[in-house]
Scaffold this motif. Structure first.
Motif, PDB file in Angstrom:
ATOM      1  N   PRO A 119       0.827  -1.206   0.000  1.00 19.91           N
ATOM      2  CA  PRO A 119       0.000   0.000   0.000  1.00 19.91           C
ATOM      3  C   PRO A 119       0.869   1.266   0.000  1.00 19.91           C
ATOM      4  CG  PRO A 119      -0.775  -1.571   1.646  1.00 19.91           C
ATOM      5  CD  PRO A 119       0.510  -2.120   1.113  1.00 19.91           C
ATOM      6  N   LYS A 120       0.334   2.336  -0.549  1.00 23.47           N
ATOM      7  CA  LYS A 120       1.095   3.580  -0.782  1.00 23.47           C
ATOM      8  C   LYS A 120       1.767   4.162   0.465  1.00 23.47           C
ATOM      9  CE  LYS A 120       0.013   4.675  -5.251  1.00 23.47           C
ATOM     10  NZ  LYS A 120       0.074   3.260  -5.639  1.00 23.47           N
ATOM     11  N   HIS A 121       1.124   3.986   1.646  1.00 22.63           N
ATOM     12  CA  HIS A 121       1.679   4.618   2.850  1.00 22.63           C
ATOM     13  C   HIS A 121       2.910   3.876   3.393  1.00 22.63           C
ATOM     14  CE1 HIS A 121      -0.953   1.488   4.539  1.00 22.63           C
ATOM     15  NE2 HIS A 121      -0.200   1.546   5.623  1.00 22.63           N
ATOM     16  N   ILE A 122       3.253   2.739   2.786  1.00 28.59           N
ATOM     17  CA  ILE A 122       4.419   1.981   3.258  1.00 28.59           C
ATOM     18  C   ILE A 122       5.568   2.160   2.266  1.00 28.59           C
ATOM     19  CG2 ILE A 122       5.308  -0.328   3.811  1.00 28.59           C
ATOM     20  CD1 ILE A 122       2.512  -1.108   4.730  1.00 28.59           C
ATOM     21  N   ASP A 123       6.742   2.467   2.803  1.00 24.33           N
ATOM     22  CA  ASP A 123       7.931   2.702   1.968  1.00 24.33           C
ATOM     23  C   ASP A 123       8.523   1.342   1.549  1.00 24.33           C
ATOM     24  OD1 ASP A 123      10.421   3.256   0.925  1.00 24.33           O
ATOM     25  OD2 ASP A 123      10.944   4.756   2.450  1.00 24.33           O
ATOM     26  N   GLU A 124       8.311   1.009   0.276  1.00 19.82           N
ATOM     27  CA  GLU A 124       8.705  -0.307  -0.239  1.00 19.82           C
ATOM     28  C   GLU A 124      10.212  -0.554  -0.072  1.00 19.82           C
ATOM     29  OE1 GLU A 124       5.781  -1.591  -3.418  1.00 19.82           O
ATOM     30  OE2 GLU A 124       7.662  -1.596  -4.525  1.00 19.82           O
ATOM     31  N   LYS A 125      10.979   0.511  -0.366  1.00 21.71           N
ATOM     32  CA  LYS A 125      12.435   0.394  -0.295  1.00 21.71           C
ATOM     33  C   LYS A 125      12.892   0.053   1.137  1.00 21.71           C
ATOM     34  CE  LYS A 125      14.631   3.644  -2.869  1.00 21.71           C
ATOM     35  NZ  LYS A 125      15.363   4.910  -2.981  1.00 21.71           N
ATOM     36  N   LYS A 126      12.287   0.763   2.098  1.00 16.70           N
ATOM     37  CA  LYS A 126      12.632   0.542   3.505  1.00 16.70           C
ATOM     38  C   LYS A 126      12.318  -0.898   3.910  1.00 16.70           C
ATOM     39  CE  LYS A 126      11.814   3.429   7.565  1.00 16.70           C
ATOM     40  NZ  LYS A 126      10.951   4.555   7.955  1.00 16.70           N
ATOM     41  N   VAL A 127      11.202  -1.413   3.426  1.00 12.83           N
ATOM     42  CA  VAL A 127      10.780  -2.776   3.762  1.00 12.83           C
ATOM     43  C   VAL A 127      11.745  -3.787   3.149  1.00 12.83           C
ATOM     44  CG1 VAL A 127       8.942  -4.487   3.420  1.00 12.83           C
ATOM     45  CG2 VAL A 127       8.359  -2.144   4.086  1.00 12.83           C
ATOM     46  N   ILE A 128      12.074  -3.606   1.882  1.00 13.46           N
ATOM     47  CA  ILE A 128      13.011  -4.527   1.215  1.00 13.46           C
ATOM     48  C   ILE A 128      14.354  -4.527   1.950  1.00 13.46           C
ATOM     49  CG2 ILE A 128      14.403  -4.846  -0.898  1.00 13.46           C
ATOM     50  CD1 ILE A 128      11.898  -3.919  -2.462  1.00 13.46           C
ATOM     51  N   ASN A 129      14.804  -3.337   2.325  1.00 14.75           N
ATOM     52  CA  ASN A 129      16.105  -3.216   2.992  1.00 14.75           C
ATOM     53  C   ASN A 129      16.109  -3.794   4.405  1.00 14.75           C
ATOM     54  OD1 ASN A 129      16.776  -1.902   0.689  1.00 14.75           O
ATOM     55  ND2 ASN A 129      17.233   0.076   1.614  1.00 14.75           N
ATOM     56  N   SER A 130      14.916  -3.990   4.984  1.00 16.01           N
ATOM     57  CA  SER A 130      14.857  -4.486   6.360  1.00 16.01           C
ATOM     58  C   SER A 130      14.980  -6.010   6.436  1.00 16.01           C
ATOM     59  CB  SER A 130      13.550  -4.041   7.033  1.00 16.01           C
ATOM     60  OG  SER A 130      12.471  -4.776   6.490  1.00 16.01           O
ATOM     61  N   ILE A 131      14.813  -6.682   5.307  1.00 15.00           N
ATOM     62  CA  ILE A 131      14.987  -8.150   5.305  1.00 15.00           C
ATOM     63  C   ILE A 131      16.495  -8.412   5.247  1.00 15.00           C
ATOM     64  CG2 ILE A 131      14.559 -10.286   3.995  1.00 15.00           C
ATOM     65  CD1 ILE A 131      12.076  -8.886   2.792  1.00 15.00           C
ATOM     66  N   ILE A 132      17.001  -9.251   6.148  1.00 14.74           N
ATOM     67  CA  ILE A 132      18.461  -9.482   6.092  1.00 14.74           C
ATOM     68  C   ILE A 132      18.804 -10.158   4.754  1.00 14.74           C
ATOM     69  CG2 ILE A 132      18.979  -9.465   8.569  1.00 14.74           C
ATOM     70  CD1 ILE A 132      18.947 -12.568   8.447  1.00 14.74           C
ATOM     71  N   PRO A 133      19.918  -9.763   4.130  1.00 15.85           N
ATOM     72  CA  PRO A 133      20.254 -10.292   2.804  1.00 15.85           C
ATOM     73  C   PRO A 133      20.253 -11.819   2.742  1.00 15.85           C
ATOM     74  CG  PRO A 133      21.745  -8.513   3.393  1.00 15.85           C
ATOM     75  CD  PRO A 133      20.887  -8.753   4.587  1.00 15.85           C
TER      76      PRO A 133
END
Ligand code: NAP
Length: 282
Positions: free
Chosen positions: A100-114
């Motif tokens: 959903p628009k109110h969630i920063d997709e980039k921040k979420v992707i970056n929060s998953i450990i590689p």
């Protein structure tokens, strides 16, 4: 008439190989687990998540689904990912996009450990793909590579043209072809005289998102044509970016839609989840 590359068959074979390894790991006490998070009720996303769940069952991979309401706060999602990052029984974490628009997709992707980023979207994994030292390959481009392999064509030295430069398909696709010594050209919406470029391709990958965009006169006689597109035609029927009925008469091998790249994406996700579990074990 071109060889029709059967993505369902190749995908079933890969899933069976994964299943056997998963079972062998289980016998050693290692759990292979995938957590899938979906936020909101986008019908297409729901179908993808259900398919991923079914694939996990087929591969005997333990799976957990988190279906969160559309109004979920970003912080709540990040907290869930943090918990999953720390769990030993979860080898892979996948957040179904779009969010959903109110969630920063980039921040979420970056929060998953590689190490658990089985979609290979985290910048660390993207960078590893760039230098050719990767643990995970992004699922769709990796699936395309398996389908090319199926044709028996040698990629090295071939003219490879990718139409599309998205971060999830076009760019990594080009990189994987380059790693296999293809001479790679990436086309996009600003490419001048697209037909002149695509006509040079021995291997043509279409990831455009426009139904039946690639016509027979854009394809070299005998080319291998891989259609990543998942589009809807004028009657709402699922089709690809390639005009299959035309191009099948020009290509030497072609993927259908459905039944081509689509099933491969999920098979590669299963393989990435297994890879993640094996790396955790080590
Ligand atoms: P995307 O992010 O929309 O990217 C489309 C690309 O096509 C862009 O780079 C765009 O160029 C380029 N393009 C658009 N119009 C063009 C034109 N007239 N001539 C040349 N290039 C043009 O799409 P995507 O996420 O990569 O997905 C592409 C397709 O693959 C979609 O149909 C999608 O549904 C499908 N897909 C399938 C799977 C699967 O599992 N089978 C997985 C992912 C995606 P610009 O960069 O200049 O805008």
């Amino acid at each position: 008439m071109a060889m029709i590359i059967d993505g369902k068959k190749v995908s079933a074979r890969i899933k069976e190989e994964v299943r056997q390894e998963v079972v062998a790991l289980k016998e050693k006490g290692v759990k292979v687990g995938l957590a899938v998070i979906i936020v909101g009720d986008d019908p297409a996303s729901r179908v993808y998540v259900n398919n991923k769940k079914k694939a996990c069952e087929a591969c005997e991979i333990y799976s957990e689904e988190y279906a969160l309401p559309a109004q979920t706060e970003e912080a709540e999602l990040l907290e869930l990912i943090d918990t999953l990052n720390k769990r030993n029984d979860i080898s892979g974490i996948l957040v179904q996009l779009p969010l959903p628009k109110h969630i920063d997709e980039k921040k979420v992707i970056n929060s998953i450990i590689p190490e658990k980023d089985v979609d290979a979207f985290h910048p660390v994994n993207v960078g590893k793909i760039m230098i050719g030292d990767f643990d995970f390959l992004p699922c769709t481009p990796a699936g395309v590579m398996e389908l090319i392999k199926e044709t028996g064509i040698e990629i090295s030295g071939k003219e490879c043209v990718v139409i599309g430069r998205s971060n999830i398909v076009g760019k990594p696709q080009a990189m994987l072809l380059l790693h296999q010594n293809g001479t790679v050209t990436i086309c996009h919406s600003r490419t001048k005289d697209l037909k002149e470029v695509t006509k040079r391709a021995d291997i043509l990958v279409a990831a455009v998102g426009i139904p039946k965009f690639v016509k027979a006169d854009m394809v070299k006689e005998g080319a291998v044509v891989i259609d990543v597109g998942m589009d809807r035609d004028e009657n709402g029927k699922l089709c690809g970016d390639v005009d299959f009925d035309e191009v099948v008469n020009v290509a030497s091998a072609i993927t259908p839609v459905p039944g081509g790249v689509g099933p491969m994406t999920i098979a590669m996700l299963m393989r990435n989840t297994l890879t993640a579990a094996k790396k955790m074990e080590n």
